[in-house]
Design a protein around this motif. Structure first.
Motif, PDB file in Angstrom:
ATOM      1  N   LYS A  56       0.826  -1.208   0.000  1.00 45.05           N
ATOM      2  CA  LYS A  56       0.000   0.000   0.000  1.00 45.05           C
ATOM      3  C   LYS A  56       0.857   1.254   0.000  1.00 45.05           C
ATOM      4  CE  LYS A  56      -4.222  -1.482   2.188  1.00 45.05           C
ATOM      5  NZ  LYS A  56      -4.656  -1.779   3.548  1.00 45.05           N
ATOM      6  N   ARG A  57       2.039   1.142   0.573  1.00 50.24           N
ATOM      7  CA  ARG A  57       2.894   2.329   0.672  1.00 50.24           C
ATOM      8  C   ARG A  57       3.677   2.597  -0.605  1.00 50.24           C
ATOM      9  NH1 ARG A  57       5.245   2.340   6.871  1.00 50.24           N
ATOM     10  NH2 ARG A  57       3.193   2.352   7.856  1.00 50.24           N
ATOM     11  N   GLU A 108       9.225  -0.683  12.686  1.00 46.42           N
ATOM     12  CA  GLU A 108       8.151  -0.041  13.459  1.00 46.42           C
ATOM     13  C   GLU A 108       7.524  -1.029  14.433  1.00 46.42           C
ATOM     14  OE1 GLU A 108       5.121   1.612  10.877  1.00 46.42           O
ATOM     15  OE2 GLU A 108       6.622   2.903   9.926  1.00 46.42           O
ATOM     16  N   GLU A 111       9.790  -1.882  17.248  1.00 47.93           N
ATOM     17  CA  GLU A 111       9.846  -0.794  18.212  1.00 47.93           C
ATOM     18  C   GLU A 111       8.618  -0.828  19.118  1.00 47.93           C
ATOM     19  OE1 GLU A 111       9.368   3.129  16.717  1.00 47.93           O
ATOM     20  OE2 GLU A 111      10.627   3.993  18.267  1.00 47.93           O
ATOM     21  N   ARG A 112       7.482  -1.096  18.516  1.00 49.54           N
ATOM     22  CA  ARG A 112       6.250  -1.196  19.303  1.00 49.54           C
ATOM     23  C   ARG A 112       6.377  -2.305  20.348  1.00 49.54           C
ATOM     24  NH1 ARG A 112       0.775   0.201  18.715  1.00 49.54           N
ATOM     25  NH2 ARG A 112       1.397   1.512  16.982  1.00 49.54           N
ATOM     26  N   LEU A 115       8.730  -1.205  23.061  1.00 44.14           N
ATOM     27  CA  LEU A 115       8.158  -0.208  23.965  1.00 44.14           C
ATOM     28  C   LEU A 115       7.083  -0.815  24.853  1.00 44.14           C
ATOM     29  CD1 LEU A 115       7.952   2.877  21.614  1.00 44.14           C
ATOM     30  CD2 LEU A 115       9.320   2.682  23.664  1.00 44.14           C
ATOM     31  N   ILE A 120      11.178   0.050  33.223  1.00 39.83           N
ATOM     32  CA  ILE A 120      11.602   1.399  33.610  1.00 39.83           C
ATOM     33  C   ILE A 120      12.359   1.349  34.925  1.00 39.83           C
ATOM     34  CG2 ILE A 120      10.793   3.707  34.135  1.00 39.83           C
ATOM     35  CD1 ILE A 120       8.170   2.675  32.655  1.00 39.83           C
TER      36      ILE A 120
ATOM     37  N   SER B  92       9.733   7.920  16.287  1.00 40.03           N
ATOM     38  CA  SER B  92       8.483   7.525  15.636  1.00 40.03           C
ATOM     39  C   SER B  92       7.313   8.097  16.431  1.00 40.03           C
ATOM     40  CB  SER B  92       8.393   6.012  15.576  1.00 40.03           C
ATOM     41  OG  SER B  92       8.251   5.523  16.882  1.00 40.03           O
ATOM     42  N   LEU B  94       4.945   6.538  17.798  1.00 37.79           N
ATOM     43  CA  LEU B  94       4.722   5.757  19.011  1.00 37.79           C
ATOM     44  C   LEU B  94       5.702   6.154  20.106  1.00 37.79           C
ATOM     45  CD1 LEU B  94       2.989   3.406  20.016  1.00 37.79           C
ATOM     46  CD2 LEU B  94       4.895   1.933  19.471  1.00 37.79           C
ATOM     47  N   ARG B  95       6.924   6.396  19.716  1.00 40.57           N
ATOM     48  CA  ARG B  95       7.929   6.740  20.719  1.00 40.57           C
ATOM     49  C   ARG B  95       7.606   8.086  21.368  1.00 40.57           C
ATOM     50  NH1 ARG B  95      12.835   4.789  22.272  1.00 40.57           N
ATOM     51  NH2 ARG B  95      12.699   3.145  20.717  1.00 40.57           N
ATOM     52  N   ARG B  98       4.837   7.365  23.821  1.00 38.48           N
ATOM     53  CA  ARG B  98       5.266   6.598  24.993  1.00 38.48           C
ATOM     54  C   ARG B  98       6.187   7.409  25.898  1.00 38.48           C
ATOM     55  NH1 ARG B  98       3.766   1.148  23.974  1.00 38.48           N
ATOM     56  NH2 ARG B  98       1.636   1.600  23.392  1.00 38.48           N
ATOM     57  N   LEU B 102       5.520   8.361  29.772  1.00 33.12           N
ATOM     58  CA  LEU B 102       6.434   8.070  30.880  1.00 33.12           C
ATOM     59  C   LEU B 102       6.670   9.299  31.743  1.00 33.12           C
ATOM     60  CD1 LEU B 102       9.104   5.730  29.322  1.00 33.12           C
ATOM     61  CD2 LEU B 102       7.457   5.201  31.084  1.00 33.12           C
ATOM     62  N   LYS B 142       8.506  14.150   9.654  1.00 31.97           N
ATOM     63  CA  LYS B 142       8.656  13.511   8.343  1.00 31.97           C
ATOM     64  C   LYS B 142       7.343  13.668   7.598  1.00 31.97           C
ATOM     65  CE  LYS B 142      10.264   9.380   9.564  1.00 31.97           C
ATOM     66  NZ  LYS B 142      10.596   7.976   9.394  1.00 31.97           N
ATOM     67  N   TYR B 146       2.883   8.032   3.008  1.00 30.65           N
ATOM     68  CA  TYR B 146       2.122   6.970   3.669  1.00 30.65           C
ATOM     69  C   TYR B 146       1.507   7.449   4.983  1.00 30.65           C
ATOM     70  CZ  TYR B 146       6.010   5.896   6.876  1.00 30.65           C
ATOM     71  OH  TYR B 146       6.974   5.960   7.835  1.00 30.65           O
ATOM     72  N   GLU B 150      -2.307   7.081   5.592  1.00 34.96           N
ATOM     73  CA  GLU B 150      -2.728   6.117   6.611  1.00 34.96           C
ATOM     74  C   GLU B 150      -3.259   6.791   7.866  1.00 34.96           C
ATOM     75  OE1 GLU B 150       0.499   3.401   7.354  1.00 34.96           O
ATOM     76  OE2 GLU B 150       0.647   2.932   5.238  1.00 34.96           O
TER      77      GLU B 150
END
Lengths: 128, 457
Positions: A56-57, A108, A111-112, A115, A120, B92, B94-95, B98, B102, B142, B146, B150
């Protein structure tokens, strides 16, 4: 869905690279997909979320070209023919167009995952 | 019989309470602690203002002069808003989320007609992190196809649907449209029938972002941050920004007025608006408009009562009808808008009341007590609005960008204090003489035309 690859290991060592390059070219050529006008990345199985998202990208032009190559290859396969020499994929055209996107998506997701499983710890030294 | 002692105690208590009351009547411009005034400064060419409110938390915002008024094509402001806090070159999406989680902070992005506000709320010590984050969002986001396809466009489409289902939002946006045509008249959210896919392209978004985050077009505003510290961090993190970039030009907004009627299946709403007051940092500030808005009112600020306002009293007998009069202020223009929402037959009745009330005020019929209440209410609202950190941030930021002046609420309160009855009467008269902007959404069979109400459009 990128396959395990030794490419990085090989490229780091020029002597090995020089030695294996003709071998890999011979292998890719004899695999036969180039004679049907396909590229190596067209062979990646697409029945999973990652590759579907990567597809898709792609830019609209790349998407169209991909479908065109596949239909042409199917046609050849059905007719038990190879493409004429001029239309076959040349080695320099056989570039990874999908793999970078797949790698990006995999990064990605990794990374998810990371995380989500983050542990911690409080910094031990107090900030001055 | 009461004993002497108990009497004495009661008396003491009364005296104590009186003392408290007097203490509570401290001048509004002199808060107990901390500085209520914004201090402004410039670091590295980036304008900033801060207010060192005491407390453990801080609020930071990047206010950019790229609201819908300034967008070169429909939907770009919204796209920019949705692109905020998505993946940057370093982190990203998500980072970012998150990391902020925190630290216990909140991040938000929203836009108004004039500004795009990227904001963060956090614990005081985390100021450097969030200044860096804002700088990163501004300069290192960025802009990728996409992400646009998206994440950005689907959320924009949802916002459109939400907007189309909300009759009062539709009405207020349509009133802005007929009042100002272009500029302020551009709807906050483009309706889904506008060809946004033609305009929201990566190239357009990127160009708009470049101008949005160039030095003359944005300001940093902080609450609860030390001026010198903020200056230091802004100077550090906003250092590698391209100095180029033209200031987004804004032409003086012209008021047109007119009428628009939109059929809608779910509910009815009507907006009757007049040319109003600009923000205090703008050139056309008219505090009497704010008092007039309070006189007309409609919404009660007190429980179990329809409130003192004229429209509030009149609409008490119409169940399901909500009336609200607001002075909507923008940098160089404004609208005094009464929004009526509810059953169409009640709206039709209340719309007549709005006009007749205005006419009677213009004719000189204004109760002194009502005027006093309205003045107090307007002042309270203004001060509360300014004190409300979120709105204060945006007003201050836009004031900084447009005139290099922060929004100081105590001055505004003084201006409202100085309003006289005759000023309000003349204001009402002027409103009726000028053109109105009327927009009706919903059951058009019952909703009246402006002509029928006796307004000129």
């Amino acid at each position: 869905m990128s396959q395990p690859s030794l490419a990085k290991f090989v490229i780091k060592r020029p002597w090995l690279h020089n030695w294996l390059k003709p071998l890999s070219q011979w292998y890719a050529d004899s695999a036969g997909y180039r004679k049907l006008g396909l590229r190596a990345d067209d062979l990646i199985p697409e029945e999973n979320e990652t590759v579907l998202l990567a597809m898709k990208r792609l830019s609209p032009k790349e998407q169209y070209d991909r479908v065109f190559r596949m239909r042409r290859a199917f046609q050849c396969s059905i007719q038990h023919q190879l493409l004429p020499e001029a239309e076959q994929t040349k080695p320099e055209e056989d570039v990874p167009y999908l793999t970078p996107l797949i790698k990006q998506i995999e990064a990605e997701m990794a990374e998810r995952e990371d995380l989500d499983n983050i542990v911690i710890t409080k910094p031990k030294v107090a900030k001055s | 019989m009461l004993s002497r002692q108990s009497l004495g105690r009661g008396a003491q208590r009364v005296i104590k309470r009186q003392c408290c009351v007097q203490l509570g009547r401290r001048g509004l411009a002199t808060p107990a602690s901390g500085s209520f005034q914004y201090q402004t400064g410039e670091a590295n060419g980036v304008k900033f203002a801060s207010r060192d409110l005491p407390g453990p938390t801080a609020t930071l915002a990047l206010v950019s002069k790229t609201g819908t008024r300034f967008e070169p094509a429909p939907g770009l402001t919204e796209a920019l808003e949705k692109f905020a806090f998505t993946a940057t070159e370093r982190r990203s999406t998500l980072r970012i989320v998150r990391e902020s989680e925190l630290l216990g902070g909140e991040i938000s992005a929203n836009h108004s007609r004039e500004n795009l506000v990227l904001g963060a709320k956090f614990l005081r010590d985390d100021l450097p992190y969030y200044v860096e984050l804002l700088a990163e969002v501004a300069y290192r986001t960025k802009y990728e196809n996409y992400i646009l396809n998206e994440e950005v466009i689907p959320t924009i489409q949802k916002a459109h649907k939400k907007f189309l289902a909300n009759v009062s939002e539709l009405a207020i946006n349509s009133a802005h449209g007929v009042a100002f045509h272009r500029g302020l008249g551009v709807p906050l959210y483009p309706a889904s029938s506008t060809p946004t896919s033609k305009y929201i392209t990566l190239e357009n978004v990127q160009n708009f972002a470049n101008s949005a985050f160039s030095k003359p077009n944005f300001a940093i505003v902080a609450n609860g941050a030390d001026q010198s510290e903020l200056s230091k961090w802004v100077g550090e993190f906003f250092s590698d920004i391209p100095a180029s970039g033209k200031a987004i030009e804004s032409q003086q907004q012209k008021y047109y007025g007119g009428e628009e009627r939109i059929a809608h299946g779910s509910g009815s709403a009507m907006v009757i608006a007049f040319s109003g007051s600009s923000s205090p940092t703008g050139g056309f500030y008219k505090p009497e408009i704010q008092v007039l808005a309070s006189i007309l009112g409609g919404k009660s600020s007190i429980k179990w009562s329809s409130g003192f306002s004229v429209l509030g009293k009149q609409s008490a007998s119409s169940p399901g009808l909500s009336v609200d009069t607001k002075s909507l202020i923008y940098s160089d223009a404004g609208l005094l808008a009464t929004t009526l929402q509810g059953p169409a037959e009640y709206i039709a009745k209340a719309a007549v009341d709005v006009v007749s009330t205005l006419k009677s005020i213009a004719g000189g019929d204004l109760n002194t007590e009502l005027f006093k209440k309205a003045k107090a209410h307007a002042k309270f609202q203004e001060l509360e609005f300014g004190q409300n950190v979120k709105s204060g941030l945006e007003l201050t930021g836009s004031g900084l960008i447009q005139g290099g002046k922060a929004y100081q609420i105590d001055e505004t309160a003084k201006a409202i204090d100085a309003v006289t009855e005759s000023q309000v009467k003349t204001a009402a008269k002027q409103l009726l003489e000028s053109k109105a902007s009327v927009s009706s959404v919903g059951d058009l069979h019952q909703l009246p035309f402006a002509e029928e109400l006796g307004l000129t459009v």
